[in-house]
Design an enzyme around this catalytic site. Structure first.
Site, PDB file in Angstrom:
ATOM      1  N   LYS A 189       0.830  -1.211   0.000  1.00  0.00           N
ATOM      2  CA  LYS A 189       0.000   0.000   0.000  1.00  0.00           C
ATOM      3  C   LYS A 189       0.864   1.261   0.000  1.00  0.00           C
ATOM      4  O   LYS A 189       0.660   2.176  -0.797  1.00  0.00           O
ATOM      5  CB  LYS A 189      -0.932   0.029   1.228  1.00  0.00           C
ATOM      6  CG  LYS A 189      -1.807  -1.199   1.378  1.00  0.00           C
ATOM      7  CD  LYS A 189      -2.689  -1.122   2.613  1.00  0.00           C
ATOM      8  CE  LYS A 189      -1.958  -1.047   3.930  1.00  0.00           C
ATOM      9  NZ  LYS A 189      -1.225  -2.280   4.285  1.00  0.00           N
TER      10      LYS A 189
ATOM     11  N   ARG B  88      -9.307   0.520   9.482  1.00  0.00           N
ATOM     12  CA  ARG B  88      -8.824  -0.826   9.772  1.00  0.00           C
ATOM     13  C   ARG B  88      -9.824  -1.636  10.579  1.00  0.00           C
ATOM     14  O   ARG B  88      -9.561  -2.782  10.901  1.00  0.00           O
ATOM     15  CB  ARG B  88      -7.545  -0.703  10.597  1.00  0.00           C
ATOM     16  CG  ARG B  88      -6.271  -0.985   9.834  1.00  0.00           C
ATOM     17  CD  ARG B  88      -5.138  -0.667  10.771  1.00  0.00           C
ATOM     18  NE  ARG B  88      -3.957  -1.395  10.481  1.00  0.00           N
ATOM     19  CZ  ARG B  88      -2.920  -0.904   9.797  1.00  0.00           C
ATOM     20  NH1 ARG B  88      -2.972   0.297   9.290  1.00  0.00           N
ATOM     21  NH2 ARG B  88      -1.859  -1.630   9.628  1.00  0.00           N
TER      22      ARG B  88
ATOM     23  N   ARG C  64      12.069  -5.976   4.641  1.00  0.00           N
ATOM     24  CA  ARG C  64      11.944  -4.519   4.489  1.00  0.00           C
ATOM     25  C   ARG C  64      12.917  -3.801   5.421  1.00  0.00           C
ATOM     26  O   ARG C  64      13.132  -4.203   6.552  1.00  0.00           O
ATOM     27  CB  ARG C  64      10.520  -4.072   4.827  1.00  0.00           C
ATOM     28  CG  ARG C  64      10.366  -2.542   4.809  1.00  0.00           C
ATOM     29  CD  ARG C  64       8.945  -2.080   4.849  1.00  0.00           C
ATOM     30  NE  ARG C  64       8.224  -2.470   6.042  1.00  0.00           N
ATOM     31  CZ  ARG C  64       6.939  -2.216   6.242  1.00  0.00           C
ATOM     32  NH1 ARG C  64       6.233  -1.579   5.327  1.00  0.00           N
ATOM     33  NH2 ARG C  64       6.348  -2.600   7.345  1.00  0.00           N
TER      34      ARG C  64
ATOM     35  N   ARG D 118      12.168  -1.940  10.954  1.00  0.00           N
ATOM     36  CA  ARG D 118      11.083  -1.512  11.837  1.00  0.00           C
ATOM     37  C   ARG D 118      10.898  -2.537  12.933  1.00  0.00           C
ATOM     38  O   ARG D 118      10.970  -3.737  12.689  1.00  0.00           O
ATOM     39  CB  ARG D 118       9.786  -1.392  11.021  1.00  0.00           C
ATOM     40  CG  ARG D 118       9.330   0.043  10.819  1.00  0.00           C
ATOM     41  CD  ARG D 118       8.235   0.147   9.811  1.00  0.00           C
ATOM     42  NE  ARG D 118       6.973  -0.471  10.213  1.00  0.00           N
ATOM     43  CZ  ARG D 118       5.836  -0.361   9.519  1.00  0.00           C
ATOM     44  NH1 ARG D 118       5.809   0.342   8.405  1.00  0.00           N
ATOM     45  NH2 ARG D 118       4.738  -0.943   9.922  1.00  0.00           N
TER      46      ARG D 118
ATOM     47  N   ARG E 281       0.497  -9.353  13.464  1.00  0.00           N
ATOM     48  CA  ARG E 281      -0.188  -8.311  12.682  1.00  0.00           C
ATOM     49  C   ARG E 281      -1.141  -8.948  11.674  1.00  0.00           C
ATOM     50  O   ARG E 281      -2.237  -8.436  11.435  1.00  0.00           O
ATOM     51  CB  ARG E 281       0.827  -7.424  11.960  1.00  0.00           C
ATOM     52  CG  ARG E 281       1.555  -6.466  12.910  1.00  0.00           C
ATOM     53  CD  ARG E 281       2.844  -5.954  12.309  1.00  0.00           C
ATOM     54  NE  ARG E 281       2.660  -5.050  11.204  1.00  0.00           N
ATOM     55  CZ  ARG E 281       3.642  -4.715  10.346  1.00  0.00           C
ATOM     56  NH1 ARG E 281       4.859  -5.229  10.484  1.00  0.00           N
ATOM     57  NH2 ARG E 281       3.415  -3.874   9.372  1.00  0.00           N
TER      58      ARG E 281
HETATM   59  P1  AP5 Z   1       4.941  -1.507   1.751  1.00  0.00           P
HETATM   60  O1  AP5 Z   1       4.555  -0.707   0.549  1.00  0.00           O
HETATM   61  O2  AP5 Z   1       5.715  -0.828   2.820  1.00  0.00           O
HETATM   62  O3  AP5 Z   1       3.645  -2.257   2.321  1.00  0.00           O
HETATM   63  P2  AP5 Z   1       2.443  -1.690   3.216  1.00  0.00           P
HETATM   64  O4  AP5 Z   1       1.207  -2.381   2.739  1.00  0.00           O
HETATM   65  O5  AP5 Z   1       2.427  -0.206   3.229  1.00  0.00           O
HETATM   66  O6  AP5 Z   1       2.879  -2.295   4.614  1.00  0.00           O
HETATM   67  P3  AP5 Z   1       2.975  -1.665   6.087  1.00  0.00           P
HETATM   68  O7  AP5 Z   1       3.630  -2.729   6.940  1.00  0.00           O
HETATM   69  O8  AP5 Z   1       3.599  -0.327   6.127  1.00  0.00           O
HETATM   70  O9  AP5 Z   1       1.499  -1.553   6.420  1.00  0.00           O
HETATM   71  P4  AP5 Z   1       0.815  -1.785   7.746  1.00  0.00           P
HETATM   72  O10 AP5 Z   1      -0.546  -1.641   7.267  1.00  0.00           O
HETATM   73  O11 AP5 Z   1       1.027  -2.983   8.581  1.00  0.00           O
HETATM   74  O12 AP5 Z   1       1.559  -0.755   8.687  1.00  0.00           O
HETATM   75  P5  AP5 Z   1       1.197   0.715   9.094  1.00  0.00           P
HETATM   76  O13 AP5 Z   1       2.406   1.498   9.017  1.00  0.00           O
HETATM   77  O14 AP5 Z   1      -0.049   1.178   8.395  1.00  0.00           O
HETATM   78  O15 AP5 Z   1       5.768  -2.786   1.224  1.00  0.00           O
HETATM   79  C1  AP5 Z   1       6.347  -3.712   2.128  1.00  0.00           C
HETATM   80  C2  AP5 Z   1       7.708  -4.190   1.584  1.00  0.00           C
HETATM   81  O16 AP5 Z   1       7.495  -4.879   0.338  1.00  0.00           O
HETATM   82  C3  AP5 Z   1       8.675  -3.038   1.237  1.00  0.00           C
HETATM   83  O17 AP5 Z   1       9.987  -3.462   1.547  1.00  0.00           O
HETATM   84  C4  AP5 Z   1       8.525  -2.833  -0.279  1.00  0.00           C
HETATM   85  O18 AP5 Z   1       9.724  -2.372  -0.872  1.00  0.00           O
HETATM   86  C5  AP5 Z   1       8.163  -4.236  -0.754  1.00  0.00           C
HETATM   87  N1  AP5 Z   1       7.234  -4.258  -1.880  1.00  0.00           N
HETATM   88  C6  AP5 Z   1       6.157  -3.447  -2.076  1.00  0.00           C
HETATM   89  N2  AP5 Z   1       5.516  -3.785  -3.211  1.00  0.00           N
HETATM   90  C7  AP5 Z   1       6.198  -4.837  -3.721  1.00  0.00           C
HETATM   91  C8  AP5 Z   1       6.004  -5.642  -4.908  1.00  0.00           C
HETATM   92  N3  AP5 Z   1       4.996  -5.434  -5.743  1.00  0.00           N
HETATM   93  N4  AP5 Z   1       6.900  -6.651  -5.124  1.00  0.00           N
HETATM   94  C9  AP5 Z   1       7.927  -6.887  -4.267  1.00  0.00           C
HETATM   95  N5  AP5 Z   1       8.167  -6.146  -3.146  1.00  0.00           N
HETATM   96  C10 AP5 Z   1       7.300  -5.140  -2.881  1.00  0.00           C
HETATM   97  O19 AP5 Z   1       0.756   0.489  10.621  1.00  0.00           O
HETATM   98  C11 AP5 Z   1       1.695   0.158  11.618  1.00  0.00           C
HETATM   99  C12 AP5 Z   1       0.968   0.013  12.958  1.00  0.00           C
HETATM  100  O20 AP5 Z   1       0.337   1.271  13.335  1.00  0.00           O
HETATM  101  C13 AP5 Z   1      -0.187  -1.004  12.973  1.00  0.00           C
HETATM  102  O21 AP5 Z   1       0.278  -2.332  13.190  1.00  0.00           O
HETATM  103  C14 AP5 Z   1      -1.038  -0.466  14.136  1.00  0.00           C
HETATM  104  O22 AP5 Z   1      -0.470  -0.800  15.372  1.00  0.00           O
HETATM  105  C15 AP5 Z   1      -0.922   1.053  13.969  1.00  0.00           C
HETATM  106  N6  AP5 Z   1      -1.998   1.586  13.092  1.00  0.00           N
HETATM  107  C16 AP5 Z   1      -1.855   2.156  11.876  1.00  0.00           C
HETATM  108  N7  AP5 Z   1      -3.028   2.513  11.361  1.00  0.00           N
HETATM  109  C17 AP5 Z   1      -3.971   2.149  12.267  1.00  0.00           C
HETATM  110  C18 AP5 Z   1      -5.390   2.227  12.299  1.00  0.00           C
HETATM  111  N8  AP5 Z   1      -6.097   2.740  11.268  1.00  0.00           N
HETATM  112  N9  AP5 Z   1      -6.033   1.746  13.390  1.00  0.00           N
HETATM  113  C19 AP5 Z   1      -5.348   1.223  14.446  1.00  0.00           C
HETATM  114  N10 AP5 Z   1      -3.996   1.118  14.476  1.00  0.00           N
HETATM  115  C20 AP5 Z   1      -3.309   1.574  13.398  1.00  0.00           C
END
Ligand code: AP5
Length: 214
Positions: free
Chosen positions: A13, A88, A126, A159, A170
């Site tokens: 994403k 979420r 990552r 991270r 997660r």
């Molecule tokens: P990346 O693009 O970083 O993936 P992502 O879907 O953004 O993953 P995140 O881990 O950042 O999302 P998340 O939803 O768990 O975490 P968030 O920060 O929102 O890609 C991942 C890796 O793959 C990278 O290395 C990239 O280079 C690679 N990649 C990408 N596309 C690729 C492809 N096509 N092919 C190969 N490689 C590829 O949330 C973190 C924490 O915050 C949560 O766990 C929670 O505790 C809290 N939080 C955040 N939002 C909320 C909410 N709305 N409600 C409650 N708690 C929340």
């Protein structure tokens, strides 16, 4: 454009949201990034969120909803936005609908479809800049040998929540609390599936084609 990027952690994403924000001139609103900034600043919210995030849980709905409500009032969100990692839970989605009303409703929800095995591989490989948040991947997009970010010179780290144990937690939380949103948006006829296990450029092309329908 008012979009939601929905998908499991590591489904790509953030990677696609950065591209879209740059090319379509609308902000990427990542609740994860906002929370990580709060942790870095040591604010009250950050202190509360840190423990939850490092354990792979979700920050309480009321805190997140308020945070997004405030963010959406900033002028740059007036012309559209990409919500990355929000909503979420069903409660967050219902509050968002109420917040936006019918005049500014979400137009499209892109669901990033990726297998669990690929997610574990992506997240454990990552690496992230501790300063600007730019993502790298030791397999598909390796960071420079210096260990310093090409964008800002910050230190590149893993991270805290990208260890295999926390990634599995997660994913469990995702299945329980977030996956039901697919049905929620399907009923609203806003859900579009993105085959996100393909290479980054192919996912991007598929996304551009879907967005051209707007
Ligand atoms: P990346 O693009 O970083 O993936 P992502 O879907 O953004 O993953 P995140 O881990 O950042 O999302 P998340 O939803 O768990 O975490 P968030 O920060 O929102 O890609 C991942 C890796 O793959 C990278 O290395 C990239 O280079 C690679 N990649 C990408 N596309 C690729 C492809 N096509 N092919 C190969 N490689 C590829 O949330 C973190 C924490 O915050 C949560 O766990 C929670 O505790 C809290 N939080 C955040 N939002 C909320 C909410 N709305 N409600 C409650 N708690 C929340």
């Amino acid at each position: 454009m008012r979009l939601i990027f929905l998908g499991a952690p590591g489904s790509g994403k953030g990677t696609q949201a950065v591209y879209l924000a740059e090319n379509y001139g609308i902000p990427q609103i990542s609740t994860g990034d906002i929370l990580r900034k709060a942790v870095q600043d040591g604010s009250e919210l950050g202190q509360k969120a840190q423990v939850i995030m490092s354990n792979g849980g979700l920050v309480p709905d009321d805190i997140i909803i308020e945070l997004v409500r405030e963010r959406l009032t900033l002028p740059d969100a007036g012309k559209g936005f990409i919500l990355d990692g929000f909503p979420r839970t069903i409660a967050q989605a219902e509050s968002l609908d109420a917040m936006l009303g019918s005049g500014k409703a979400i137009q499209m929800v892109l669901f990033f479809d990726v297998s669990e095995a690929e997610i574990i591989k992506r997240l454990t490989s990552r690496r992230t800049c501790s300063q600007c948040g730019k993502n790298y991947n030791v397999i598909s997009d390796p960071p420079p040998a210096s260990g310093l970010c090409v964008q800002c010179g910050g230190k590149i780290v893993q991270r805290e929540d990208d260890t295999e144990t926390t990634v599995r937690k997660r994913l469990q939380v995702y299945e329980e609390k977030t996956a039901p949103l697919k049905a929620f948006y399907n009923v609203q006829k806003k859900l579009y599936i993105l085959h996100a296990e393909q290479a980054v450029e192919r996912v991007r092309a598929e996304m551009d084609a879907l967005l051209a329908q707007l």
